[in-house]
Every structure is written in structure tokens, then in C-alpha cells.
Write an enzyme that holds these catalytic residues in place. Sequence first.
Site, PDB file in Angstrom:
ATOM      1  N   LYS A  98      20.621 -52.595-100.697  1.00 17.30           N
ATOM      2  CA  LYS A  98      19.765 -53.641-100.137  1.00 17.30           C
ATOM      3  C   LYS A  98      18.560 -53.855-101.058  1.00 17.30           C
ATOM      4  CE  LYS A  98      21.730 -54.636 -96.081  1.00 17.30           C
ATOM      5  NZ  LYS A  98      22.077 -56.003 -95.640  1.00 17.30           N
ATOM      6  N   LYS A 150      30.767 -62.275 -90.058  1.00 18.94           N
ATOM      7  CA  LYS A 150      30.287 -61.298 -89.088  1.00 18.94           C
ATOM      8  C   LYS A 150      30.855 -61.698 -87.714  1.00 18.94           C
ATOM      9  CE  LYS A 150      27.434 -59.062 -91.908  1.00 18.94           C
ATOM     10  NZ  LYS A 150      25.978 -59.286 -91.874  1.00 18.94           N
TER      11      LYS A 150
END
EC number: 5.1.1.-
Length: 336
Positions: free
Chosen positions: A153, A250
Site C-alpha cells: 500500500k 469487489k
Amino acid sequence: MEIVLKKYVLELKNTFGISRQSRDYQESLIVCLSLNGKTGYGEAAANSYYHITVDEMIEECGSLKNDLENYNFSTPSDLHNWLSSKNLSNFLRCAIDLAAYDLYGKLQQKPLYKIWNTSIDNYPITNYTIGIAPIEEMIDKMLSFPWPLYKIKLGTSNDLEIVETLRKYTKSTFRVDANCAWDAEETIYNSKNLKKLGVEFIEQPLEASNWTGNKKVFKESALPIIADESCITENDVEKCYGHFDGINIKLTKCGGLTPALRMIKRAQKLKLKTMVGCMTESTVGISAIAQLLPQLDYVDMDGAMLLKNDIAKGVQITDNGKVIFPSLGGSGISLL
């Protein structure tokens, strides 16, 4: 058909940081659907970026409970069509849809991947995510969990330095996810350096609505670009063509397995790479994602691996990334 809702607060092993926020806990809703002695389980994690809370999903489901319990269940896709007429959030629809698929497979006594006529002989392995933290902590997290594939990230003032430093400690493949924190020129510049550092692709570097910037990046980036926040529902798949190399679906964002299956097919027709990602779900949500593995190019299903204590049994992921599918039908889930 009986429906029961359960609220959980899932504690993470480590503070999980992305460009927008950091957290130590994840609230999650578990939906339990029971019929003919079988129970299916589905999940939707709360998400502040999309303004979704578990309490709101529970309240949202309240007016639907009687109608759902009187619903004549046949197939998950028929139920999803019925749910789509009820003006529900995609997150709640996802939790119910996942539970319906788990229930359906258990009633059929078949795992979903077999019902969909797919084979688990070959499938992508999941990445393991290293959240934003002081660089020493990121190194420790990586070294404490040896893995062949990491998602890093990013979205800090020293992103390249982070990847350069982490690269010194492992030969594993990297993916990076900026969570909308970069601009187009920054992304193009970073892509050239990240490619030299063994990065496979960049996930959602620009703001979701910056389609002009995304198109420029798509043309000039040295690495493939995968859409996440820019690809929420089925209607976004075609928008991503010519702006991204692939899409990260998702289940919670799109509304469950029913629309995800259609999104995969639409993406494949457009020659877009297909990926399914998680939202720090427990094994309930992860086991549903795993059923899609044979249809995917990439997967991010490490959610349960990031938890201090899981709440369910189902799909297991071994130290080398192999997935062990349970003998139960459906997604193979049972609550602990």
C-alpha cells in the site's frame, strides 16, 4: 427460509494503513440463510469510503425480513434479481447473495466452482498486503510473513523509497496500490522506477473520477494499471476499457457473486485482466471469493490472514499459497 444477522468486530493482527486511513478493527455483517436443514453464510464488511456501516445494513434489512423469509428460494440469481427490486445497498445485497450461494451449493452438495463447471487445477495465488506504516514496521510485517507475492500500500511522500527499501529484503513479486493518491504524471514517473523494482502492476493510482488522467496513464505507464475504485458495478466495466489494463472486482461493491460473474465475462470479452479483491473480510467472504479463482487472472483474498482471530472455517490458504477447498458444498463455510 430463515434469515439471521450477526454483527462482528474483527480485530486485526496489525494496524492496517492505506492512503486514506488506518484502522485496528473491521466491523462486519454476517448473514445466515437457512432452508431444509442447511445454512448458508454471507458477509459484507463496513466501509467508511462508501459510507456503509453494519448497523445501517441491519436496519436496511429489517423491513425486508418477513418478505425474505416467505420468499420461495430456487436459485441465487433469481433471489438476486428479486433483491435488486428492493432498492438495497450493494453491500447488503452482497451479504445475502453470498449466503444464498453457500446455501444453494450445500443443498446441491456441490462446491460453487463445480456448479459453475470450472476446474481448480490451476488458479492464481493471493497476494499478502503490507499496509502503510513507518518503513521499519513495513519491513517487520513482511519478514514476519514470508510470502511469494506482496501488495504494498502506497500514497505517502516517499513511495519509491518504501519499495526500494522493501526490495532489499525479499525477491518476492510486488504489486502496489496507491488508493487514488497519485496524479497522472506521478504515476507515469513511478511506473518506470517500480518496473525496475520487480512490481507486477499498479492498482488504482488516480482518483476514481479522473478518466482523462487514467487514459493518459494507460497509454504511457511502464506497468499495467488495474482499476479498483473506478470499477464498482457492472456498468463500470466498459468504462474501464481503454483506461485500464484490468479490473479489480469487489463483491461488496458490486452486490455479490451474481453480478461479479457477469463482470468477469464482460471484462474477458474486452480482453481486460480479471481480479477479485477483498475488504478485510473473515473466512466467510474469502471462501466465496475462492470459488471464483479458476476464472481469474489475479486475486487479493488475504483478508482473513490479516485477522487476529477468525470467526469461521472454510477455504484454507497454505504457506505456499495453495488453497484447500472444504468438503462442504457451496462456499464451504461454517461459523466457529
